[in-house]
Design a protein around this motif. Structure first.
Motif, PDB file in Angstrom:
ATOM      1  N   LEU A 106       0.661  -1.059  -0.017  1.00 24.09           N
ATOM      2  CA  LEU A 106       0.076  -0.073   0.004  1.00 24.09           C
ATOM      3  C   LEU A 106       0.805   1.295  -0.228  1.00 24.09           C
ATOM      4  O   LEU A 106       0.739   2.168  -0.570  1.00 24.09           O
ATOM      5  CB  LEU A 106      -1.024   0.013   1.307  1.00 24.09           C
ATOM      6  CG  LEU A 106      -2.049  -0.832   1.338  1.00 24.09           C
ATOM      7  CD1 LEU A 106      -2.854  -1.172   2.618  1.00 24.09           C
ATOM      8  CD2 LEU A 106      -2.948  -0.940   0.101  1.00 24.09           C
ATOM      9  N   LEU A 107       1.801   1.357   0.782  1.00 26.84           N
ATOM     10  CA  LEU A 107       2.569   2.427   1.017  1.00 26.84           C
ATOM     11  C   LEU A 107       3.648   2.819  -0.057  1.00 26.84           C
ATOM     12  O   LEU A 107       3.792   3.756  -0.603  1.00 26.84           O
ATOM     13  CB  LEU A 107       3.494   2.431   2.292  1.00 26.84           C
ATOM     14  CG  LEU A 107       2.637   2.191   3.646  1.00 26.84           C
ATOM     15  CD1 LEU A 107       3.710   2.231   5.011  1.00 26.84           C
ATOM     16  CD2 LEU A 107       1.687   3.554   3.770  1.00 26.84           C
ATOM     17  N   SER A 108       4.377   1.638  -0.838  1.00 26.40           N
ATOM     18  CA  SER A 108       5.040   1.887  -1.692  1.00 26.40           C
ATOM     19  C   SER A 108       4.290   2.157  -2.946  1.00 26.40           C
ATOM     20  O   SER A 108       4.884   2.951  -4.036  1.00 26.40           O
ATOM     21  CB  SER A 108       5.957   0.635  -1.996  1.00 26.40           C
ATOM     22  OG  SER A 108       5.171  -0.465  -2.418  1.00 26.40           O
ATOM     23  N   THR A 109       3.132   1.610  -3.222  1.00 23.56           N
ATOM     24  CA  THR A 109       2.146   2.090  -4.230  1.00 23.56           C
ATOM     25  C   THR A 109       1.966   3.350  -4.231  1.00 23.56           C
ATOM     26  O   THR A 109       1.768   4.128  -5.338  1.00 23.56           O
ATOM     27  CB  THR A 109       0.997   0.968  -4.181  1.00 23.56           C
ATOM     28  OG1 THR A 109       1.354  -0.182  -4.514  1.00 23.56           O
ATOM     29  CG2 THR A 109       0.076   1.525  -5.292  1.00 23.56           C
ATOM     30  N   TRP A 110       1.550   4.113  -3.146  1.00 25.30           N
ATOM     31  CA  TRP A 110       1.238   5.488  -2.834  1.00 25.30           C
ATOM     32  C   TRP A 110       2.379   6.052  -3.392  1.00 25.30           C
ATOM     33  O   TRP A 110       2.024   7.242  -3.953  1.00 25.30           O
ATOM     34  CB  TRP A 110       0.806   5.812  -1.499  1.00 25.30           C
ATOM     35  CG  TRP A 110       0.109   7.089  -1.151  1.00 25.30           C
ATOM     36  CD1 TRP A 110       1.021   7.984  -0.832  1.00 25.30           C
ATOM     37  CD2 TRP A 110      -0.885   7.656  -1.641  1.00 25.30           C
ATOM     38  NE1 TRP A 110       0.400   9.353  -0.969  1.00 25.30           N
ATOM     39  CE2 TRP A 110      -0.913   9.073  -1.533  1.00 25.30           C
ATOM     40  CE3 TRP A 110      -2.086   7.364  -2.436  1.00 25.30           C
ATOM     41  CZ2 TRP A 110      -1.965   9.836  -1.726  1.00 25.30           C
ATOM     42  CZ3 TRP A 110      -3.040   8.047  -2.544  1.00 25.30           C
ATOM     43  CH2 TRP A 110      -3.075   9.478  -2.270  1.00 25.30           C
TER      44      TRP A 110
END
Length: 632
Positions: A446-450
Motif C-alpha cells: 500500500l505505502l510503496s504503491t502510494w
C-alpha cells in the motif's frame, strides 16, 4: 546574583531531567519492560528441544545478558540514539536524515526511503502482536492462581484490549502522568522478585560470563541456535525506544535504562533462572510460579497495568509513524485528531486505531495463548533492526564522514548480531511468523504503491503543464475580466500552471485581481518554525508564487501559515480569499509507469484519502474544487 540564577537553572534542569526520566519508564520502556512475562519461558518450550537443565539455564541467561548489553545498552543507547533528526527518532526519521541535503542522486534517495518504508511496514506488523502477547501473557497468570479460570483468560484479554483502543480517542495526556510511577513500581517489583530468588541460588550469576552462552550454542547445534529466536524477545523494544526519542531526548532515555530498567530486568531474569535451577519443572511459567501465593493476584493486576501501558506506547508509536508516512508522501491523507493542546505528539488516527484493534482481537482468537503468539513475535522487528543498522552505516559514511574501516567495524559488529537473531527467527515463519510478514507485505504494498503513484501522477501533470510565465504572458495578450479578491491555487508543481486555473479562466472568463500559486512541501526535518515556513515570490501582473515547507512531524495548517506573511507584501487573511483545489479523476492505463493493478490501487487510495480541505485546515466555505481527468 548570576551564580544564584545559574544554580536555580541547574536545579530546574535536573528536575526536568528527573521528571522526563520517570515518564520515559512508561512510554519508552513499556514493551521491553514486560518481556519478563514470557521471554525466558519461551526459551524452554518443547519446540526448541532445550530442557531447563543447569547448563542450559546458565547458557540462556548468558545469551539474555549479552543481548541486552550489545543490542540495547550499546547499539541503541550509545550509537543509534546519536542518529537524531533534529531531536526526532525512528526508522523513517533516520531515512530522512540520511537523504537530507543535495548530495544524493534521486535513485539513491529512492532506495534509502524504500528501506525506511519497509522497516516502517514491519513495525506495523509487530505493533499488532505486542498488545496481544503482552496482555494475554499477563492474564495467563490467572491459570497459575486458579486453574479453573483458564476459560476466562481469552475473554478478559479481549475485553481489556477493546477498552484500551476505545480509550485512544480521549488521548493519553490526562493519564500519561501516572504511566511513569506505575512502571517504576513494576520495575521495583521485578527487582524484588529476582533478588528473592537470587538469595537462594546466587551461583546463577556466573552466567554473566560469555563462556556459558558459547558453550550452549556449540553443544546444542541447531536446537541451541533456535533458542536465539526466543532470546530475541528480551530486546524487541529497541526500535520503539529509538522512535520515542523525540518525546524525551537522549539523556532521560539513557538515565532510565541504566539506572532503573536494565538492573530490574537483569535481576528478574536471573531470578527466574535461579528459580529454574531449583525447580526446572517451573519452566512452563517461571515468572508467576516464583512469586509467593499471596502475591499472585496483586501481581496479575500490576502485570495487567504494565501491559496496558506497554500497549499504549506501541499504539501511539503507530500513530506517530503514520503521521511521518503521510507527511513524507508514503501514505494517503488520513483523519488526524490532536488530543492535547500542549503536546504536539499526542494524536489520534481513527483508521489506524480500529485496524490495530481488530488485528489484536483476531490474534488472540486465532493464536489463543501467548506461547503460540511468541512463535510469531520478533520475525518482523529483527528485519527492521537489520535495516536500521544498514541505514546507520550509510549515515556514518554519507553524513558523518566516518572512515570506512571505523564505519564497517561498528555497523558490521551490530549486523552480525542482528543477522544471527534474524536467522533464528526465520525458523518461526511456519509456526506463525508468516502473520507479521503478511501484514508487513500488505502495508508495504500500500505505502510503496502510494509513493510510486504520487511520483507517476506528478510526472503526468508535468508532461502537460504549461509554464507559469508563458501562460501569464499569453493571458495578458487578451486579459479576462479581473474580479475583486484573492485566489489561492494549490499545486504540486511550482513552475507549472495549475489546471484548476486554466479551467476556471476558460469556463468562467474571469480572473481574480490577485492570484497565488501555492506549493506545499515536506522537508527532511521534524519541524519548521512558523515564521520560517514560507517563501514568497512576486511574478508580476498580480501573480505570486508561495512555497510552504512543513516538517515531517508538523500538522499542516495553511491559513495559519499564510497569516504570518506581512500584509504589506500580500494580505492573505481576509474573507475574500478563495482556495482553488484541483481534484484529479485518475484512470489506470497501460502506459509505461507502474503496473496497471498498482495504478488501480493508487486511484482507489486517492479516492478514499482525507479531503485536502480538512487535511490542510482550509475554511470549507472558502474552497472551490475544480475536477480534471488524468490518465496514469
Amino acid at each position: 546574583m548570576a551564580d544564584d540564577l545559574t544554580s536555580t537553572e541547574k536545579d530546574e534542569s535536573k528536575a526536568t531531567w528527573a521528571k522526563l526520566s520517570l515518564v520515559a519508564l512508561g512510554v519508552v520502556y513499556g514493551d521491553i519492560g514486560t518481556s519478563p512475562l514470557y521471554a525466558l519461558r519461551e526459551c524452554f518450550q518443547e519446540d526448541h528441544a532445550i530442557a531447563a537443565s543447569h547448563d542450559h539455564v546458565l547458557g540462556v541467561l548468558s545469551l539474555i545478558f549479552w543481548a541486552l548489553a550489545i543490542v540495547i545498552s550499546t547499539k541503541y543507547l550509545l550509537f543509534i540514539l546519536r542518529a537524531d533528526n533534529e531531536g526526532e527518532g525512528g526508522i523513517l526519521a533516520l531515512a530522512a536524515l540520511v537523504t537530507s541535503g543535495d548530495l544524493q542522486s534521486e535513485n539513491r534517495r529512492w532506495i534509502i526511503f524504500t528501506l525506511g518504508l519497509l522497516g516502517g511496514s514491519l513495525l506495523y506488523a509487530d505493533g499488532m502482536i505486542t498488545p496481544s502477547i503482552s496482555v494475554l501473557s499477563a492474564m495467563e497468570g490467572l491459570e497459575v492462581a486458579a486453574p479453573a479460570l483458564e476459560a476466562y483468560v481469552e475473554p478478559i484479554t479481549i475485553a481489556i484490549l477493546i477498552g484500551l483502543f476505545l480509550f485512544q480517542s480521549k488521548g493519553t495526556a490526562s493519564v500519561g502522568a501516572v504511566f511513569g510511577p506505575v512502571m517504576m513500581i513494576w520495575f521495583a517489583v521485578l527487582a524484588i522478585m529476582g533478588i528473592s530468588q537470587l538469595i537462594q541460588a546466587p551461583q546463577v550469576l556466573a552466567a554473566i560470563h560469555p563462556a556459558y552462552a558459547i558453550q550452549m550454542l556449540s553443544e546444542n547445534g541447531l536446537a541451541g541456535y533456535l533458542v536465539l529466536g526466543s532470546v530475541f524477545l528480551v530486546v524487541t523494544g529497541g526500535e520503539a525506544l529509538y522512535a520515542d526519542m523525540g518525546h524525551f531526548g537522549k539523556r532521560p532515555i539513557r538515565t532510565s535504562w541504566y539506572c532503573v530498567v536494565l538492573p530490574a530486568l537483569l535481576l528478574n531474569y536471573f531470578g527466574q533462572g535461579a528459580f529454574l535451577l531449583r525447580h526446572p519443572e517451573g519452566a512452563v511459567n517461571p515468572f508467576y510460579l516464583m512469586a509467593p501465593g499471596w502475591a499472585l493476584y496483586p501481581l496479575i493486576f500490576l502485570s495487567a497495568l504494565a501491559t496496558v501501558i506497554a500497549s499504549q506506547a506501541v499504539i501511539t508509536g503507530a500513530f506517530s509513524l503514520t503521521l511521518q508516512a503521510i507527511q513524507l508522501g508514503y501514505s494517503p491523507r488520513m483523519k488526524i485528531r490532536h488530543t492535547s493542546a500542549e503536546q504536539i505528539g499526542q494524536i489520534y488516527i481513527p483508521l489506524v486505531n480500529w485496524a490495530l484493534m481488530f488485528a489484536c482481537i483476531g490474534l488472540v482468537l486465532g493464536f489463543r495463548t501467548s506461547n503460540n503468539l511468541a512463535a510469531a513475535y520478533g520475525v518482523a522487528v529483527t528485519i527492521t533492526m537489520v535495516i536500521t543498522t544498514v541505514l546507520f552505516f550509510l549515515l556514518t559514511r554519507m553524513r558523518w564522514n566516518w572512515p570506512l574501516p571505523l564505519a564497517l567495524a561498528v555497523s558490521g559488529a551490530f549486523l552480525v548480531v542482528d543477522l544471527s537473531f534474524l536467522g533464528a527467527n526465520l525458523f518461526k515463519v511456519s509456526n506463525g511468523g508468516w502473520f507479521p510478514l503478511l501484514v508487513a507485505g500488505g502495508a508495504y504494498a500500500l505505502l510503496s504503491t502510494w509513493m510510486a503513484g504520487q511520483r507517476l501522477l506528478a510526472r503526468r501533470i508535468r508532461e502537460r503543464a504549461l509554464s507559469v510565465e508563458l501562460y501569464i504572458a499569453d493571458l495578458m495578450n487578451d486579459p479576462p475580466t479581473r474580479v475583486p479578491g484573492l485566489a489561492v491555487y494549490m499545486t504540486g508543481n511550482p513552475v507549472g500552471t495549475p489546471s484548476a486555473l486554466i479551467r476556471n479562466v476558460r469556463h468562467n472568463k474571469m480572473l481574480h485581481e490577485q492570484v497565488v500559486f501555492l506549493t506545499v512541501t515536506t522537508v527532511s526535518v521534524p519541524h519548521v518554525r512558523l515564521a520560517k515556513r514560507f517563501d514568497l515570490e512576486e511574478i508580476g501582473e498580480g501573480f505570486y508564487r508561495i512555497q510552504i515547507d512543513y516538517g515531517f512531524m508538523d500538522s499542516p495548517n495553511i491559513p495559519l501559515t499564510l497569516a504570518t506573511i506581512p500584509a504589506d507584501q500580500i494580505n492573505l487573511q481576509g474573507e475574500d480569499v478563495t482556495y482553488f483545489l484541483g481534484t484529479e479523476r485518475l484512470i489506470a492505463t497501460a502506459r509505461p509507469g507502474i503496473a496497471v493493478w498498482r495504478e488501480r490501487l493508487f486511484a482507489w487510495m486517492s479516492r478514499n484519502a482525507q479531503p485536502a480541505t480538512a487535511y490542510f485546515s482550509l475554511p470549507p466555505d472558502q474552497v472551490m474544487e475544480i475536477g480534471s481527468q488524468v490518465e496514469l
